[in-house]
Each structure stands twice: as C-alpha cells, then as structure tokens.
Design a protein around this motif. Sequence first.
Motif, short mmCIF file in Angstrom:
data_model
loop_
_atom_site.label_atom_id
_atom_site.label_comp_id
_atom_site.label_asym_id
_atom_site.label_seq_id
_atom_site.Cartn_x
_atom_site.Cartn_y
_atom_site.Cartn_z
N LEU A 78 15.46 14.38 4.06
CA LEU A 78 16.52 13.45 4.43
C LEU A 78 16.17 12.69 5.71
O LEU A 78 16.34 11.47 5.79
CB LEU A 78 17.84 14.20 4.59
CG LEU A 78 19.08 13.36 4.85
CD1 LEU A 78 19.32 12.40 3.69
CD2 LEU A 78 20.28 14.27 5.04
N ALA A 79 15.64 13.40 6.71
CA ALA A 79 15.26 12.74 7.97
C ALA A 79 14.16 11.71 7.73
O ALA A 79 14.22 10.59 8.26
CB ALA A 79 14.81 13.79 8.99
N LEU A 80 13.14 12.06 6.94
CA LEU A 80 12.07 11.11 6.63
C LEU A 80 12.60 9.89 5.89
O LEU A 80 12.19 8.76 6.15
CB LEU A 80 10.96 11.79 5.82
CG LEU A 80 10.08 12.77 6.58
CD1 LEU A 80 9.17 13.54 5.61
CD2 LEU A 80 9.25 12.05 7.64
N THR A 81 13.52 10.13 4.97
CA THR A 81 14.12 9.03 4.22
C THR A 81 14.90 8.10 5.15
O THR A 81 14.79 6.87 5.04
CB THR A 81 15.04 9.57 3.11
OG1 THR A 81 14.26 10.40 2.24
CG2 THR A 81 15.69 8.46 2.32
N ILE A 82 15.67 8.66 6.06
CA ILE A 82 16.45 7.85 7.00
C ILE A 82 15.52 7.02 7.88
O ILE A 82 15.74 5.82 8.09
CB ILE A 82 17.39 8.73 7.84
CG1 ILE A 82 18.52 9.27 6.95
CG2 ILE A 82 17.96 7.96 9.03
CD1 ILE A 82 19.35 10.35 7.59
N PHE A 83 14.47 7.64 8.42
CA PHE A 83 13.50 6.90 9.23
C PHE A 83 12.87 5.76 8.42
O PHE A 83 12.74 4.64 8.91
CB PHE A 83 12.39 7.82 9.75
CG PHE A 83 12.75 8.57 11.00
CD1 PHE A 83 13.15 7.91 12.15
CD2 PHE A 83 12.68 9.95 11.02
CE1 PHE A 83 13.46 8.61 13.30
CE2 PHE A 83 13.01 10.66 12.16
CZ PHE A 83 13.40 9.99 13.31
N ALA A 84 12.45 6.04 7.20
CA ALA A 84 11.82 5.02 6.36
C ALA A 84 12.77 3.88 6.06
O ALA A 84 12.38 2.70 6.11
CB ALA A 84 11.30 5.65 5.07
N MET A 85 14.03 4.20 5.79
CA MET A 85 15.01 3.15 5.50
C MET A 85 15.26 2.27 6.72
O MET A 85 15.36 1.05 6.60
CB MET A 85 16.32 3.78 5.00
CG MET A 85 16.21 4.34 3.60
SD MET A 85 17.65 5.29 3.04
CE MET A 85 19.02 4.31 3.55
N ARG A 86 15.36 2.88 7.89
CA ARG A 86 15.56 2.10 9.12
C ARG A 86 14.38 1.19 9.39
O ARG A 86 14.55 0.02 9.77
CB ARG A 86 15.78 3.04 10.31
CG ARG A 86 17.12 3.70 10.33
CD ARG A 86 17.24 4.61 11.52
NE ARG A 86 18.51 5.29 11.53
CZ ARG A 86 18.78 6.34 12.27
NH1 ARG A 86 17.86 6.84 13.08
NH2 ARG A 86 19.96 6.91 12.23
N GLN A 87 13.17 1.71 9.22
CA GLN A 87 11.97 0.91 9.43
C GLN A 87 11.91 -0.25 8.44
O GLN A 87 11.61 -1.38 8.81
CB GLN A 87 10.72 1.79 9.31
CG GLN A 87 9.44 1.08 9.63
CD GLN A 87 9.31 0.71 11.10
OE1 GLN A 87 10.02 1.20 11.95
NE2 GLN A 87 8.40 -0.19 11.38
N HIS A 88 12.19 0.04 7.19
CA HIS A 88 12.19 -1.00 6.16
C HIS A 88 13.22 -2.09 6.47
O HIS A 88 12.93 -3.28 6.34
CB HIS A 88 12.46 -0.38 4.79
CG HIS A 88 12.53 -1.38 3.68
ND1 HIS A 88 11.42 -2.03 3.19
CD2 HIS A 88 13.59 -1.87 3.00
CE1 HIS A 88 11.80 -2.88 2.25
NE2 HIS A 88 13.11 -2.79 2.11
N ARG A 89 14.41 -1.66 6.88
CA ARG A 89 15.47 -2.62 7.21
C ARG A 89 15.05 -3.50 8.38
O ARG A 89 15.27 -4.71 8.36
CB ARG A 89 16.76 -1.86 7.51
CG ARG A 89 17.99 -2.72 7.59
CD ARG A 89 19.29 -1.94 7.67
NE ARG A 89 19.25 -0.77 8.50
CZ ARG A 89 19.53 0.46 8.08
NH1 ARG A 89 19.88 0.68 6.84
NH2 ARG A 89 19.48 1.48 8.92
N PHE A 90 14.41 -2.92 9.41
CA PHE A 90 13.96 -3.70 10.56
C PHE A 90 12.88 -4.69 10.16
O PHE A 90 12.94 -5.87 10.53
CB PHE A 90 13.44 -2.77 11.67
CG PHE A 90 12.89 -3.51 12.85
CD1 PHE A 90 13.76 -4.10 13.77
CD2 PHE A 90 11.52 -3.63 13.05
CE1 PHE A 90 13.26 -4.80 14.86
CE2 PHE A 90 11.02 -4.33 14.14
CZ PHE A 90 11.90 -4.92 15.04
N LEU A 91 11.90 -4.23 9.39
CA LEU A 91 10.81 -5.12 8.96
C LEU A 91 11.34 -6.25 8.08
O LEU A 91 10.89 -7.39 8.18
CB LEU A 91 9.72 -4.34 8.24
CG LEU A 91 8.93 -3.37 9.11
CD1 LEU A 91 7.98 -2.55 8.26
CD2 LEU A 91 8.20 -4.10 10.22
#
Length: 174
Positions: A78-91
């Motif tokens: 879940l933590a990895l998914t949240i980090f990946a989603m935030r990064q994707h949203r920023f990019l």
Amino acid sequence: HRHQRIPVRRAFGARIAYGLWLAPPAAVLAWLAPGRQVEVEWVAATVTTKAAVTAGALASGPSLAALALLVWVIGVALALTIFAMRQHRFLKALGPLRPLKELGDSVFATDSRAGPVVVGVLRPRIVLPADFALRFTPEERALVLAHERGHLARRDPMVNAIAMLVRSLGWFNP
C-alpha cells in the motif's frame, strides 16, 4: 511520511496508529518463541488419527507471526502504491517537457509553474517552470541551475528512491 498514518488514524484512532510500531517486533518475537508442542499417542498409525491431527492443526488457525507478516506485506504494498500514485500525479501535472539544449542535455522546460525540480530515477532530468526566465534574475537562474545540477551529481534521485523504499518497508513507523 506523516500522511501515511492519516488513514489508519482516521479509521482506528491515534492509539492504534502508534500501536502499529509494535507489529514488526511482535512478529519477530512470535517467530523466535518456541513452537507449540503437541503430544500424540501412537497407538496405531491410522488414517483417522492422521486426519484428526490435521484437522486440529487447521482449526488452530494462522499464527500471530503469520498474521503480523501479512499485515506488514500489505502495508508495504500500500505504501509503495501511494508513493507511485503521487509521483505519477506530479509528473502528469508537469505536462509535456521540452528540451532546453542551450542549458544542457538534462534540462527541460514545462508549461507548468512547478519547479525548478529534478525528476526521474533512471533518467533524471532538471525541469524548469514556464516562467523561469521571468521569475529569476540571471544570477538566480545560474544559482538554481547549479543547485539542480548538484542534485544530479550527488545522485539524489536514486537516494530519494532508496529512502522511499525504506519508508515503505517501515510504513508502520509514525
């Protein structure tokens, strides 16, 4: 890092959110604890006896260590998914990047006001905001570029990725 605790705190309260600190040490202690000893009287090795022992083992359910490990693995995912989603949203918010060859191979411009920032782990790039030339004086622009190039030289994107991985492994840490 604090944002990872918010869903747990909202759902279960601060006591449970902070109590999750105890999950990994409890799992280790449970793993180190001696196993349950079962005495079996071997009168005759029959299918009935074997079935009774198997049924008894299944009825006891999973161990505390197995449950703690499962909770930890789900938390890491879940933590990895949240980090990946935030990064994707920023990019994605940066929009298309245009190379600024006059400033170097790894320098790009965005139509967004975000930045200056270094993005990417495998191919790190300096991203400058649309209003970079207007927002900063020539001296400030040179300083900003030197600063961002310093991030590239120190491999800060890789260090940040490793830190994100460690934070994900310790997701329970408030």
